[in-house]
Design an enzyme around this catalytic site. Structure first.
Site, short mmCIF file in Angstrom:
data_model
loop_
_atom_site.label_atom_id
_atom_site.label_comp_id
_atom_site.label_asym_id
_atom_site.label_seq_id
_atom_site.Cartn_x
_atom_site.Cartn_y
_atom_site.Cartn_z
N ASP A 17 -9.69 -12.94 10.73
CA ASP A 17 -9.13 -14.30 10.70
C ASP A 17 -7.73 -14.32 11.30
OD1 ASP A 17 -11.31 -15.51 9.63
OD2 ASP A 17 -10.26 -16.38 7.91
N LYS A 67 -6.91 2.32 4.47
CA LYS A 67 -5.77 2.49 3.56
C LYS A 67 -5.88 3.91 3.00
CE LYS A 67 -2.21 0.69 1.40
NZ LYS A 67 -0.96 0.41 2.10
N TYR A 108 -17.24 -5.99 -1.55
CA TYR A 108 -17.97 -7.24 -1.76
C TYR A 108 -19.36 -7.01 -2.33
CZ TYR A 108 -14.33 -9.56 1.03
OH TYR A 108 -13.14 -10.05 1.51
N ASP A 163 -2.00 -2.51 6.19
CA ASP A 163 -0.78 -3.33 6.08
C ASP A 163 -0.01 -3.29 7.40
OD1 ASP A 163 -0.61 -0.65 5.42
OD2 ASP A 163 1.08 -0.87 4.04
N ASP A 214 -12.50 -8.87 6.96
CA ASP A 214 -12.53 -10.29 6.61
C ASP A 214 -11.15 -10.90 6.87
OD1 ASP A 214 -13.22 -12.70 5.53
OD2 ASP A 214 -13.39 -12.01 3.45
#
Ligand code: NAD
Length: 358
Positions: free
Chosen positions: A252, A192, A143, A224, A248
């Site tokens: 959620d 990852k 980001y 994942d 992020d």
């Protein structure tokens, strides 16, 4: 007697309603536990645009920096939706996080026993109890990395870069391990690393930091798989440590397991430890001014503040217990079901205070 200075940013929409209830609860808790709290109210978001022409006035930053901690309601609303990008309420939110150097975002996902039915997951999947803390790096990674657009042989392309330095990973890892020591003593570092070089450095660095915390059990998981495990067997997690972009998404996902947006607290921490505490939901303009918002996410944010910034863990536990008890009898409309007494936002605050005063 210990006195704490709290900067209060009520913000817009339901912000003032829910923050007022949280302050009420903090005052009763303070009296019970033998400390005092002073509030310094200041502007952020739409109300700051209206009063001062900018979403984050300098005075707000100064007051938050001078405080022992900051409590935020929520910002934004349709009134400011057509403003230019740098004059949007959300700019104020990003600005205050940056100004306070907040690099760690803590998002608990917890199911209160009496709210089990609100979870989208089956009871047998939730298992005995569920209390996950997602620790997300907040100021680095893709980001904030280099980005751009280019044209290759007449074909338009764009890129964003995921970059983390060792010190950036070390400081967020320490936050996660310190938290784990106060909780279930487990950290799951999510990355990852099978594909990304930045994830491989993340993993190496976390492994090094773990050596300072021999009591904490460290595991690793690919992002994942973690997304899958959160809905398959969520109770295996204690602290989940991860990067900005993965956090992020996963925070959620994890928070929705608890079933109601009005129940979810959060904290953002920096080097100073003073932190910014806020519910994860927005300003809910559709219900603002109706005295029906659920103030519990903000009340639970105050509990987090007591635990992680003000060094009052017993006071935090008292609030969490009171919330848990209240939920067995009364509910605001967003979580109301047959068999419970429906209460307003202010009544919910009163009910929590009444349990604290017992
Ligand atoms: P929202 O979280 O404000 O509302 C989503 C839905 O959840 C609405 O139906 C709302 O009524 C309900 N809801 C939210 N909090 C509740 C509570 N405490 N009690 C009962 N019901 C509750 O998200 P949105 O509608 O997408 O955004 C509204 C505004 O809030 C926008 O301007 C957005 O930019 C802003 N926003 C601010 C923050 C923040 O301040 N941190 C976060 C998200 C959105």
């Amino acid at each position: 007697m210990k006195n704490y200075k709290i900067a209060v940013l009520k913000g817009d929409g339901i912000g003032p309603e829910i923050v007022n209830e949280a302050i009420k609860v903090l005052d009763v808790t303070a009296e019970k536990c033998g400390f005092t709290v002073e509030y310094e109210e200041t502007l952020l978001g739409g109300c700051a645009i209206d009063a001062a022409g900018v979403p984050l006035p300098e005075e707000t930053v100064a007051k938050c920096k001078a405080a022992d901690s900051t409590l935020l309601g929520a910002v934004g609303g349709p009134k400011w939706d057509t403003m230019p990008g740098n004059l949007r309420p959300e700019k104020g939110l990003l600005g205050i996080r940056a100004a306070l150097g907040l690099f760690a975002n803590l998002r608990p996902a917890r199911i209160f026993e009496s709210l089990r039915d609100a979870s989208p997951l089956r009871a047998d999947i939730i298992g005995g109890s569920l209390d996950i803390m997602v620790v997300r790096e907040l100021t680095g990674g893709i980001y904030f990395g280099e980005r751009g657009r280019l044209e290759e042989n007449g074909v338009k392309a764009a890129y964003d870069t995921e970059k983390y330095s060792v010190p950036e990973i070390e400081r967020i890892a320490r936050i996660a391990f310190d938290l784990a020591m106060k909780r279930g003593k487990k950290v799951c570092s999510v990355d990852k690393a099978n594909v990304l070089e930045s994830s491989r450095l993340w993993r190496e660095t976390v492994t090094e930091i773990a050596k300072d915390y021999p009591e904490v059990e460290l595991s690793y998981m690919y992002v994942d798989n973690c997304a899958m495990q959160l809905v398959r067997n969520p109770s295996q997690f204690d602290v989940v440590l991860t990067s900005n972009i993965f956090g992020d998404i996963l925070s959620d996902e994890a928070s929705m397991i608890s079933g109601s947006i009005g129940m979810l607290a959060s904290a953002s921490l920096g080097e100073s430890g003073s932190g910014l505490y806020e519910p994860i939901h927005g300003s809910a303009p559709d219900i603002a001014g109706k005295n029906i918002a659920n103030p519990l996410a903000t009340i639970l944010s105050v509990a987090m503040m007591l635990k992680y910034s003000l060094g009052q863990p017993e006071a935090a536990d008292m609030i969490e217990r009171a919330v848990s008890e209240v939920l067995t009898e009364v509910r605001t409309p967003d979580i109301w079901v047959e068999g419970f007494r429906k209460v307003s936002c202010t009544e919910m605050g009163d009910e929590v205070c009444a349990r604290l005063s017992k």
